[in-house]
Write a protein that holds these residues in place. Structure first.
Motif, mmCIF file in Angstrom:
data_model
loop_
_atom_site.group_PDB
_atom_site.id
_atom_site.type_symbol
_atom_site.label_atom_id
_atom_site.label_comp_id
_atom_site.label_asym_id
_atom_site.label_seq_id
_atom_site.Cartn_x
_atom_site.Cartn_y
_atom_site.Cartn_z
ATOM 1 N N PHE A 92 0.856 -1.189 0.000
ATOM 2 C CA PHE A 92 0.000 0.000 0.000
ATOM 3 C C PHE A 92 0.893 1.239 0.000
ATOM 4 C CE2 PHE A 92 -2.514 2.877 3.009
ATOM 5 C CZ PHE A 92 -3.427 3.305 2.063
ATOM 6 N N CYS A 93 0.748 2.095 -1.036
ATOM 7 C CA CYS A 93 1.706 3.190 -1.160
ATOM 8 C C CYS A 93 1.080 4.571 -1.327
ATOM 9 C CB CYS A 93 2.678 2.931 -2.314
ATOM 10 S SG CYS A 93 1.915 2.989 -3.959
ATOM 11 N N ALA A 94 -0.222 4.643 -1.582
ATOM 12 C CA ALA A 94 -0.847 5.959 -1.746
ATOM 13 C C ALA A 94 -2.346 5.826 -1.565
ATOM 14 C CB ALA A 94 -0.544 6.544 -3.127
ATOM 15 N N CYS A 95 -2.997 6.935 -1.204
ATOM 16 C CA CYS A 95 -4.454 6.922 -1.084
ATOM 17 C C CYS A 95 -5.015 8.324 -1.262
ATOM 18 C CB CYS A 95 -4.908 6.326 0.246
ATOM 19 S SG CYS A 95 -4.428 7.268 1.707
ATOM 20 N N GLU A 96 -6.282 8.360 -1.613
ATOM 21 C CA GLU A 96 -7.029 9.605 -1.759
ATOM 22 C C GLU A 96 -8.257 9.482 -0.869
ATOM 23 O OE1 GLU A 96 -7.596 10.194 -6.099
ATOM 24 O OE2 GLU A 96 -5.962 8.715 -6.215
ATOM 25 N N MET A 97 -8.400 10.417 0.065
ATOM 26 C CA MET A 97 -9.460 10.337 1.059
ATOM 27 C C MET A 97 -10.453 11.485 0.883
ATOM 28 S SD MET A 97 -7.383 9.026 4.428
ATOM 29 C CE MET A 97 -8.848 8.163 5.050
ATOM 30 N N ARG A 98 -11.648 11.279 1.452
ATOM 31 C CA ARG A 98 -12.683 12.293 1.457
ATOM 32 C C ARG A 98 -13.192 12.452 2.904
ATOM 33 N NH1 ARG A 98 -10.549 12.792 -2.614
ATOM 34 N NH2 ARG A 98 -11.386 12.842 -4.743
ATOM 35 N N SER A 99 -13.375 13.704 3.317
ATOM 36 C CA SER A 99 -13.836 14.004 4.669
ATOM 37 C C SER A 99 -15.049 14.923 4.600
ATOM 38 C CB SER A 99 -12.710 14.656 5.480
ATOM 39 O OG SER A 99 -11.669 13.722 5.725
ATOM 40 N N PRO A 100 -15.857 14.958 5.674
ATOM 41 C CA PRO A 100 -17.092 15.743 5.652
ATOM 42 C C PRO A 100 -16.882 17.250 5.530
ATOM 43 C CG PRO A 100 -17.170 14.085 7.384
ATOM 44 C CD PRO A 100 -15.765 14.114 6.875
ATOM 45 N N ALA A 101 -15.851 17.783 6.177
ATOM 46 C CA ALA A 101 -15.603 19.226 6.180
ATOM 47 C C ALA A 101 -14.168 19.466 6.627
ATOM 48 C CB ALA A 101 -16.577 19.930 7.132
ATOM 49 N N PRO A 102 -13.607 20.629 6.291
ATOM 50 C CA PRO A 102 -12.235 20.910 6.732
ATOM 51 C C PRO A 102 -12.087 20.818 8.253
ATOM 52 C CG PRO A 102 -12.900 22.467 5.042
ATOM 53 C CD PRO A 102 -14.131 21.692 5.404
ATOM 54 N N PHE A 103 -10.989 20.241 8.676
ATOM 55 C CA PHE A 103 -10.686 20.058 10.092
ATOM 56 C C PHE A 103 -10.082 21.337 10.680
ATOM 57 C CE2 PHE A 103 -10.295 15.798 8.241
ATOM 58 C CZ PHE A 103 -10.877 14.974 9.188
ATOM 59 N N THR A 104 -10.225 21.476 11.978
ATOM 60 C CA THR A 104 -9.359 22.408 12.693
ATOM 61 C C THR A 104 -7.966 21.796 12.726
ATOM 62 O OG1 THR A 104 -9.779 21.367 14.835
ATOM 63 C CG2 THR A 104 -11.282 23.153 14.155
ATOM 64 N N VAL A 159 -7.888 21.216 5.802
ATOM 65 C CA VAL A 159 -7.687 22.036 7.001
ATOM 66 C C VAL A 159 -8.292 23.422 6.775
ATOM 67 C CG1 VAL A 159 -5.982 23.024 8.591
ATOM 68 C CG2 VAL A 159 -5.581 20.776 7.573
ATOM 69 N N GLN A 160 -8.951 23.939 7.778
ATOM 70 C CA GLN A 160 -9.573 25.251 7.665
ATOM 71 C C GLN A 160 -8.568 26.321 7.241
ATOM 72 O OE1 GLN A 160 -11.465 25.972 11.456
ATOM 73 N NE2 GLN A 160 -12.937 24.305 11.199
ATOM 74 N N ASP A 161 -9.017 27.235 6.412
ATOM 75 C CA ASP A 161 -8.245 28.367 5.887
ATOM 76 C C ASP A 161 -7.395 28.015 4.677
ATOM 77 O OD1 ASP A 161 -9.211 30.265 7.786
ATOM 78 O OD2 ASP A 161 -7.794 29.480 9.258
ATOM 79 N N LEU A 162 -7.330 26.744 4.289
ATOM 80 C CA LEU A 162 -6.695 26.384 3.020
ATOM 81 C C LEU A 162 -7.759 26.378 1.931
ATOM 82 C CD1 LEU A 162 -4.280 23.469 4.039
ATOM 83 C CD2 LEU A 162 -3.795 25.913 3.848
ATOM 84 N N GLU A 163 -7.393 26.833 0.733
ATOM 85 C CA GLU A 163 -8.380 27.050 -0.311
ATOM 86 C C GLU A 163 -8.095 26.332 -1.623
ATOM 87 O OE1 GLU A 163 -11.022 28.579 0.521
ATOM 88 O OE2 GLU A 163 -10.451 29.710 2.312
ATOM 89 N N TYR A 164 -6.868 25.842 -1.817
ATOM 90 C CA TYR A 164 -6.519 25.274 -3.121
ATOM 91 C C TYR A 164 -5.527 24.134 -2.934
ATOM 92 C CZ TYR A 164 -5.058 24.987 -8.010
ATOM 93 O OH TYR A 164 -4.794 24.542 -9.283
ATOM 94 N N GLU A 165 -5.799 23.011 -3.571
ATOM 95 C CA GLU A 165 -4.935 21.835 -3.458
ATOM 96 C C GLU A 165 -4.839 21.152 -4.812
ATOM 97 O OE1 GLU A 165 -4.689 17.633 -0.926
ATOM 98 O OE2 GLU A 165 -5.530 19.428 -0.003
ATOM 99 N N MET A 166 -3.726 20.471 -5.035
ATOM 100 C CA MET A 166 -3.554 19.650 -6.227
ATOM 101 C C MET A 166 -2.847 18.351 -5.864
ATOM 102 S SD MET A 166 -2.381 22.360 -9.226
ATOM 103 C CE MET A 166 -2.885 21.287 -10.592
ATOM 104 N N ASP A 167 -3.000 17.353 -6.716
ATOM 105 C CA ASP A 167 -2.138 16.184 -6.702
ATOM 106 C C ASP A 167 -1.970 15.724 -8.147
ATOM 107 O OD1 ASP A 167 -4.415 14.618 -7.370
ATOM 108 O OD2 ASP A 167 -4.769 14.058 -5.300
ATOM 109 N N CYS A 168 -1.083 14.779 -8.373
ATOM 110 C CA CYS A 168 -0.861 14.289 -9.730
ATOM 111 C C CYS A 168 -0.266 12.892 -9.678
ATOM 112 C CB CYS A 168 0.037 15.238 -10.526
ATOM 113 S SG CYS A 168 1.672 15.518 -9.821
ATOM 114 N N ARG A 169 -0.298 12.238 -10.806
ATOM 115 C CA ARG A 169 0.233 10.876 -10.856
ATOM 116 C C ARG A 169 0.604 10.509 -12.280
ATOM 117 N NH1 ARG A 169 -5.353 10.473 -10.137
ATOM 118 N NH2 ARG A 169 -6.479 9.287 -11.735
#
Length: 252
Positions: free
Chosen positions: A65-77, A231-241
Protein backbone atom coordinates in the motif's frame (compact mmCIF):
# COMPACT_ATOMS: atom_id res chain seq x y z
CA UNK A 1 12.98 18.73 -1.26
CA UNK A 2 14.55 15.83 0.59
CA UNK A 3 16.08 12.94 -1.32
CA UNK A 4 14.06 9.77 -1.70
CA UNK A 5 14.09 6.81 0.68
CA UNK A 6 13.86 3.23 -0.55
CA UNK A 7 11.09 1.18 1.02
CA UNK A 8 13.24 -1.94 1.00
CA UNK A 9 11.52 -5.08 -0.24
CA UNK A 10 8.35 -3.21 -1.25
CA UNK A 11 9.22 -2.12 -4.77
CA UNK A 12 9.00 1.64 -4.32
CA UNK A 13 10.80 4.70 -3.03
CA UNK A 14 9.30 7.80 -1.47
CA UNK A 15 9.97 11.45 -0.70
CA UNK A 16 9.81 11.87 3.09
CA UNK A 17 7.16 14.31 4.24
CA UNK A 18 5.26 14.72 7.50
CA UNK A 19 3.78 12.22 9.94
CA UNK A 20 0.53 11.75 8.06
CA UNK A 21 1.97 11.20 4.57
CA UNK A 22 4.98 11.20 2.30
CA UNK A 23 5.30 13.80 -0.44
CA UNK A 24 5.21 11.16 -3.17
CA UNK A 25 6.09 7.62 -4.21
CA UNK A 26 7.59 5.99 -7.31
CA UNK A 27 7.84 2.35 -8.31
CA UNK A 28 11.27 0.77 -8.48
CA UNK A 29 12.39 -1.04 -11.65
CA UNK A 30 10.54 -4.34 -11.99
CA UNK A 31 7.42 -2.99 -10.27
CA UNK A 32 4.42 -0.86 -11.16
CA UNK A 33 1.90 1.18 -9.23
CA UNK A 34 -1.78 0.33 -9.71
CA UNK A 35 -4.63 2.65 -8.68
CA UNK A 36 -8.06 1.48 -7.55
CA UNK A 37 -11.00 3.83 -7.07
CA UNK A 38 -14.13 3.05 -5.10
CA UNK A 39 -17.45 3.75 -6.83
CA UNK A 40 -18.42 5.73 -3.71
CA UNK A 41 -16.31 6.81 -0.72
CA UNK A 42 -15.90 4.04 1.84
CA UNK A 43 -15.64 4.92 5.57
CA UNK A 44 -12.10 4.62 6.84
CA UNK A 45 -12.34 1.38 8.86
CA UNK A 46 -14.30 -0.43 6.16
CA UNK A 47 -12.03 1.10 3.53
CA UNK A 48 -8.89 -0.27 5.15
CA UNK A 49 -10.58 -3.70 5.25
CA UNK A 50 -11.45 -3.54 1.54
CA UNK A 51 -7.94 -2.36 0.68
CA UNK A 52 -6.54 -5.34 2.58
CA UNK A 53 -8.80 -7.65 0.54
CA UNK A 54 -7.61 -6.17 -2.75
CA UNK A 55 -3.96 -6.46 -1.74
CA UNK A 56 -4.46 -10.08 -0.68
CA UNK A 57 -6.21 -10.88 -3.97
CA UNK A 58 -3.27 -9.34 -5.83
CA UNK A 59 -0.87 -11.55 -3.88
CA UNK A 60 1.00 -8.70 -2.21
CA UNK A 61 1.53 -7.76 1.42
CA UNK A 62 -0.18 -4.84 3.15
CA UNK A 63 3.14 -3.01 2.96
CA UNK A 64 2.58 -2.71 -0.81
CA UNK A 65 0.00 0.00 0.00
CA UNK A 66 1.71 3.19 -1.16
CA UNK A 67 -0.85 5.96 -1.75
CA UNK A 68 -4.45 6.92 -1.08
CA UNK A 69 -7.03 9.60 -1.76
CA UNK A 70 -9.46 10.34 1.06
CA UNK A 71 -12.68 12.29 1.46
CA UNK A 72 -13.84 14.00 4.67
CA UNK A 73 -17.09 15.74 5.65
CA UNK A 74 -15.60 19.23 6.18
CA UNK A 75 -12.23 20.91 6.73
CA UNK A 76 -10.69 20.06 10.09
CA UNK A 77 -9.36 22.41 12.69
CA UNK A 78 -5.62 22.05 13.22
CA UNK A 79 -6.23 19.92 16.32
CA UNK A 80 -8.98 17.91 14.64
CA UNK A 81 -6.67 17.11 11.74
CA UNK A 82 -3.94 16.00 14.16
CA UNK A 83 -6.43 13.76 15.98
CA UNK A 84 -7.65 12.25 12.72
CA UNK A 85 -4.11 11.56 11.58
CA UNK A 86 -3.36 9.65 14.78
CA UNK A 87 -6.26 7.30 14.07
CA UNK A 88 -5.17 6.85 10.46
CA UNK A 89 -1.53 6.46 11.44
CA UNK A 90 -2.38 3.80 14.01
CA UNK A 91 -3.64 1.51 11.23
CA UNK A 92 -0.50 2.11 9.19
CA UNK A 93 1.55 1.21 12.26
CA UNK A 94 -0.48 -1.98 12.71
CA UNK A 95 0.18 -2.86 9.06
CA UNK A 96 3.94 -2.32 9.47
CA UNK A 97 3.92 0.54 6.96
CA UNK A 98 6.34 3.02 8.53
CA UNK A 99 9.97 2.93 7.33
CA UNK A 100 12.49 3.98 10.00
CA UNK A 101 9.92 6.32 11.49
CA UNK A 102 8.85 7.75 8.10
CA UNK A 103 5.38 7.35 6.65
CA UNK A 104 5.91 6.27 3.01
CA UNK A 105 2.26 6.50 1.93
CA UNK A 106 1.42 9.48 -0.29
CA UNK A 107 -2.03 10.88 0.52
CA UNK A 108 -4.63 13.41 -0.49
CA UNK A 109 -7.55 14.17 1.81
CA UNK A 110 -10.14 16.68 0.63
CA UNK A 111 -13.70 17.69 1.51
CA UNK A 112 -16.49 17.68 -1.10
CA UNK A 113 -18.46 20.92 -0.88
CA UNK A 114 -21.66 19.26 -2.13
CA UNK A 115 -22.92 15.88 -0.87
CA UNK A 116 -19.97 15.25 1.46
CA UNK A 117 -19.56 11.86 3.12
CA UNK A 118 -20.83 11.42 6.64
CA UNK A 119 -17.39 10.48 7.94
CA UNK A 120 -13.81 10.37 6.64
CA UNK A 121 -13.17 7.59 4.17
CA UNK A 122 -11.35 6.40 1.07
CA UNK A 123 -11.99 7.56 -2.49
CA UNK A 124 -9.06 5.67 -4.07
CA UNK A 125 -5.80 3.93 -3.22
CA UNK A 126 -2.65 2.73 -4.94
CA UNK A 127 -0.31 -0.18 -4.38
CA UNK A 128 2.79 -1.74 -5.89
CA UNK A 129 2.96 -5.07 -7.70
CA UNK A 130 5.86 -6.89 -9.35
CA UNK A 131 5.90 -6.28 -13.10
CA UNK A 132 8.89 -7.09 -15.25
CA UNK A 133 9.79 -4.32 -17.71
CA UNK A 134 7.03 -2.06 -16.36
CA UNK A 135 7.35 1.61 -17.40
CA UNK A 136 7.92 4.11 -14.58
CA UNK A 137 4.95 5.03 -12.39
CA UNK A 138 4.49 7.47 -9.52
CA UNK A 139 1.97 9.25 -7.29
CA UNK A 140 2.50 12.71 -5.82
CA UNK A 141 0.64 13.52 -2.61
CA UNK A 142 -1.82 16.38 -2.39
CA UNK A 143 -0.55 19.78 -1.30
CA UNK A 144 -2.40 22.92 -0.32
CA UNK A 145 -0.97 26.43 -0.24
CA UNK A 146 0.92 26.00 3.03
CA UNK A 147 4.43 24.87 3.87
CA UNK A 148 4.16 21.56 5.70
CA UNK A 149 6.09 20.45 8.74
CA UNK A 150 6.27 23.98 10.18
CA UNK A 151 4.18 23.33 13.29
CA UNK A 152 0.83 24.46 11.89
CA UNK A 153 -0.80 25.36 8.60
CA UNK A 154 -2.33 28.75 9.30
CA UNK A 155 0.92 30.58 10.08
CA UNK A 156 2.57 29.20 6.93
CA UNK A 157 -0.25 29.66 4.44
CA UNK A 158 0.29 31.63 1.23
CA UNK A 159 -2.07 34.63 0.90
CA UNK A 160 -4.01 33.62 4.01
CA UNK A 161 -7.64 34.69 3.68
CA UNK A 162 -7.07 36.36 0.31
CA UNK A 163 -9.70 35.09 -2.13
CA UNK A 164 -9.10 37.82 -4.70
CA UNK A 165 -7.87 36.77 -8.16
CA UNK A 166 -4.38 37.90 -7.13
CA UNK A 167 -4.53 35.90 -3.91
CA UNK A 168 -5.76 32.77 -5.64
CA UNK A 169 -3.04 33.18 -8.25
CA UNK A 170 -0.39 33.20 -5.51
CA UNK A 171 -1.91 30.12 -3.96
CA UNK A 172 -2.03 28.35 -7.31
CA UNK A 173 1.56 29.23 -8.13
CA UNK A 174 2.77 27.89 -4.80
CA UNK A 175 0.89 24.61 -5.18
CA UNK A 176 2.02 24.11 -8.77
CA UNK A 177 5.58 24.74 -7.65
CA UNK A 178 5.18 22.18 -4.89
CA UNK A 179 3.91 19.60 -7.37
CA UNK A 180 6.96 20.28 -9.51
CA UNK A 181 9.35 20.00 -6.57
CA UNK A 182 7.85 16.68 -5.49
CA UNK A 183 7.90 15.24 -9.00
CA UNK A 184 11.50 16.41 -9.52
CA UNK A 185 12.57 14.65 -6.33
CA UNK A 186 11.19 11.42 -7.81
CA UNK A 187 12.76 12.09 -11.22
CA UNK A 188 9.60 13.15 -13.07
CA UNK A 189 7.84 16.19 -14.51
CA UNK A 190 4.51 17.21 -16.01
CA UNK A 191 5.32 15.34 -19.23
CA UNK A 192 5.24 12.09 -17.22
CA UNK A 193 1.81 12.61 -15.67
CA UNK A 194 -1.28 10.67 -16.68
CA UNK A 195 -3.67 12.60 -14.42
CA UNK A 196 -3.69 15.91 -12.55
CA UNK A 197 -6.38 16.88 -10.04
CA UNK A 198 -7.24 20.29 -8.58
CA UNK A 199 -9.39 20.74 -5.49
CA UNK A 200 -11.02 24.09 -4.82
CA UNK A 201 -14.44 25.73 -4.61
CA UNK A 202 -13.04 28.96 -6.06
CA UNK A 203 -12.70 30.07 -9.68
CA UNK A 204 -9.38 28.86 -11.07
CA UNK A 205 -10.04 30.09 -14.61
CA UNK A 206 -8.07 33.34 -14.18
CA UNK A 207 -4.85 31.32 -13.94
CA UNK A 208 -5.90 28.12 -15.73
CA UNK A 209 -4.24 29.05 -19.02
CA UNK A 210 -1.35 31.18 -17.77
CA UNK A 211 -0.19 28.80 -15.03
CA UNK A 212 -1.77 25.34 -15.15
CA UNK A 213 -1.90 24.85 -18.91
CA UNK A 214 1.26 26.84 -19.69
CA UNK A 215 3.33 24.71 -17.29
CA UNK A 216 2.11 21.50 -18.95
CA UNK A 217 -0.04 20.41 -16.02
CA UNK A 218 -3.14 19.96 -18.19
CA UNK A 219 -1.56 17.98 -21.03
CA UNK A 220 -4.24 15.29 -20.58
CA UNK A 221 -6.81 17.72 -19.26
CA UNK A 222 -7.37 18.73 -15.66
CA UNK A 223 -9.78 17.06 -13.24
CA UNK A 224 -11.30 19.84 -11.13
CA UNK A 225 -13.00 18.39 -8.08
CA UNK A 226 -15.32 20.77 -6.23
CA UNK A 227 -13.71 20.12 -2.86
CA UNK A 228 -11.94 22.03 -0.13
CA UNK A 229 -8.52 21.10 1.28
CA UNK A 230 -8.66 19.23 4.61
CA UNK A 231 -7.69 22.04 7.00
CA UNK A 232 -9.57 25.25 7.67
CA UNK A 233 -8.24 28.37 5.89
CA UNK A 234 -6.70 26.38 3.02
CA UNK A 235 -8.38 27.05 -0.31
CA UNK A 236 -6.52 25.27 -3.12
CA UNK A 237 -4.93 21.84 -3.46
CA UNK A 238 -3.55 19.65 -6.23
CA UNK A 239 -2.14 16.18 -6.70
CA UNK A 240 -0.86 14.29 -9.73
CA UNK A 241 0.23 10.88 -10.86
CA UNK A 242 1.76 8.86 -13.64
CA UNK A 243 -0.09 5.54 -13.37
CA UNK A 244 -0.96 3.35 -16.36
CA UNK A 245 -3.10 0.73 -14.60
CA UNK A 246 -6.33 1.98 -13.00
CA UNK A 247 -9.71 0.42 -12.26
CA UNK A 248 -12.92 1.10 -10.35
CA UNK A 249 -14.40 -1.24 -7.76
CA UNK A 250 -18.20 -1.65 -8.09
CA UNK A 251 -20.61 -0.75 -5.32
CA UNK A 252 -21.15 -3.54 -2.83
Amino acid sequence: MSSTILAAGRGFRFVPGVYQYSAGVAAEPGFRIERVRFADPVPMAAGFARIAEVLAAAGVAKTAFCACEMRSPAPFTEQGFADFNKIYGAVLTEWGIFVDGHNPVARSNVCPEISPPGEPGFHAFSFVVPAADAPPSFVVAGSGESQEGKGNYRDNTVALGDLSPAGLLRKGQFVLGEMERRMAALGFGWADTTAVQAYTVHDLHPFLASEIVARGAARHGLTWQFCRPPVQDLEYEMDCRGVLTERVLPRT
